[in-house]
Design an enzyme around this catalytic site. Structure first.
Site, PDB file in Angstrom:
ATOM      1  N   SER A 146       0.833  -1.206   0.000  1.00  0.00           N
ATOM      2  CA  SER A 146       0.000   0.000   0.000  1.00  0.00           C
ATOM      3  C   SER A 146       0.864   1.250   0.000  1.00  0.00           C
ATOM      4  O   SER A 146       1.962   1.245   0.580  1.00  0.00           O
ATOM      5  CB  SER A 146      -0.882   0.019   1.254  1.00  0.00           C
ATOM      6  OG  SER A 146      -1.574   1.246   1.375  1.00  0.00           O
ATOM      7  N   TYR A 159      -1.906   0.478  10.480  1.00  0.00           N
ATOM      8  CA  TYR A 159      -1.907   0.053   9.077  1.00  0.00           C
ATOM      9  C   TYR A 159      -0.663   0.577   8.365  1.00  0.00           C
ATOM     10  O   TYR A 159      -0.015  -0.148   7.606  1.00  0.00           O
ATOM     11  CB  TYR A 159      -3.165   0.558   8.398  1.00  0.00           C
ATOM     12  CG  TYR A 159      -3.433  -0.032   7.032  1.00  0.00           C
ATOM     13  CD1 TYR A 159      -3.798  -1.365   6.898  1.00  0.00           C
ATOM     14  CD2 TYR A 159      -3.346   0.743   5.880  1.00  0.00           C
ATOM     15  CE1 TYR A 159      -4.063  -1.916   5.644  1.00  0.00           C
ATOM     16  CE2 TYR A 159      -3.605   0.212   4.632  1.00  0.00           C
ATOM     17  CZ  TYR A 159      -3.964  -1.113   4.520  1.00  0.00           C
ATOM     18  OH  TYR A 159      -4.218  -1.658   3.286  1.00  0.00           O
ATOM     19  N   LYS A 163       2.111  -1.951   6.679  1.00  0.00           N
ATOM     20  CA  LYS A 163       2.417  -1.923   5.255  1.00  0.00           C
ATOM     21  C   LYS A 163       3.865  -1.523   4.999  1.00  0.00           C
ATOM     22  O   LYS A 163       4.492  -2.008   4.051  1.00  0.00           O
ATOM     23  CB  LYS A 163       1.454  -0.973   4.531  1.00  0.00           C
ATOM     24  CG  LYS A 163       0.025  -1.503   4.462  1.00  0.00           C
ATOM     25  CD  LYS A 163      -0.056  -2.812   3.706  1.00  0.00           C
ATOM     26  CE  LYS A 163      -1.475  -3.291   3.506  1.00  0.00           C
ATOM     27  NZ  LYS A 163      -1.577  -4.544   2.740  1.00  0.00           N
TER      28      LYS A 163
END
Length: 264
Positions: A146, A159, A163
């Site tokens: 991402s 998150y 990532k």
């Protein structure tokens, strides 16, 4: 004549009941692979994806497994080999994400985000790679990463952390597995129109936000799946490993290249 770029291969796709994972599983089946579909929720959607794969004449194996559990992931790979005979392609697409300021975040959700999004990808890559090493015939892995790995989106600390870790994980794995002809790459999807986005945004919010992206729209899950297929296809990517493929609609272009900036 049906496409067979990965004909005779067996692929494992995690998070395959919806979104990018589902689209990737079906795309690999279209390209000739038998597919093991990992999921943890959305049972009906997983069954529907498996049915679509079988309609293509390929085998589909459903595995309801929590990828944050190493023992369960290792057993899942063993079950795939027992049922489908081998494992040649691994795609990590399973994800979990809560969005809150880190100072007040619910730590259960914070840890769950990292456990699924980072550790889940690691456990899957490790187990799949070990099976490919046993087979001694090479293989390919794609990690769905991402832009969060490089852009510090607020209220997404867990998150973002997960990532960012995946980039180094994939590149390190690519180094270590290179002598065995197992390729490992990362795909960066741009903002993609998936059911998971509805956890955070309404359709109206997504429509307005999409208009502000460089291309003026969100990506489709099928566009990201095509990129994954490109990276596992030995015809198109046999000389590609340890790289990050941006399929982000120009997200990393300079700000002056964005929509409407031509009037400056």
């Amino acid at each position: 004549m049906a496409e067979t770029t990965v004909g005779g291969k067996v692929a494992l796709v995690t998070g395959a009941s919806s979104g990018i994972g589902r689209a990737t599983a079906i795309r690999l089946a279209e390209a000739g692979a038998d597919v093991a579909l990992n999921y943890f929720s959305l049972d009906e959607e997983a069954e529907s994806a498996a049915a679509a794969i079988r309609k293509l004449g390929r085998k589909a194996m459903l595995l309801r497994v929590d990828v944050s559990r190493q023992d369960a992931v290792e057993q899942m790979v063993a079950d795939i080999v027992r049922e489908l005979g081998r494992l040649d392609v691994f795609v990590s697409s399973a994800v979990y994400s809560d969005r809150e300021p880190f100072t007040t975040a619910n730590m259960d959700g914070f840890r769950r985000t990292i456990d699924v999004s980072m550790w889940g990808a690691f456990y899957g890559l490790r187990a799949a790679s070990n099976q490919m090493l046993r087979q001694k015939q090479g293989g390919a892995a794609v990690i769905v990463g991402s832009p969060h790995a490089q852009i510090a989106f607020p209220q997404c600390m867990a998150y973002n952390m997960a990532k960012a870790a995946l980039d180094q994980m994939a590149k390190t794995a690519a180094c270590e597995l290179l002598p065995e002809k197992i390729r490992v790459n990362v795909v960066y999807p741009g903002w993609t129109d998936t059911p998971g986005e509805r956890k955070f945004f309404t359709d109206e919010m997504l429509k307005k936000a999409a208009a502000q992206t460089p291309m003026g729209r969100l990506a489709t899950a099928e566009e990201i799946a095509e990129a994954v297929h490109f990276l596992v296809n030995p015809v198109t990517s046999s000389y590609i490993t340890g790289t990050v493929l941006h399929v982000d609609g120009g997200l990393f272009l300079p700000w002056w290249s964005r929509r409407g900036s031509g009037d400056l």
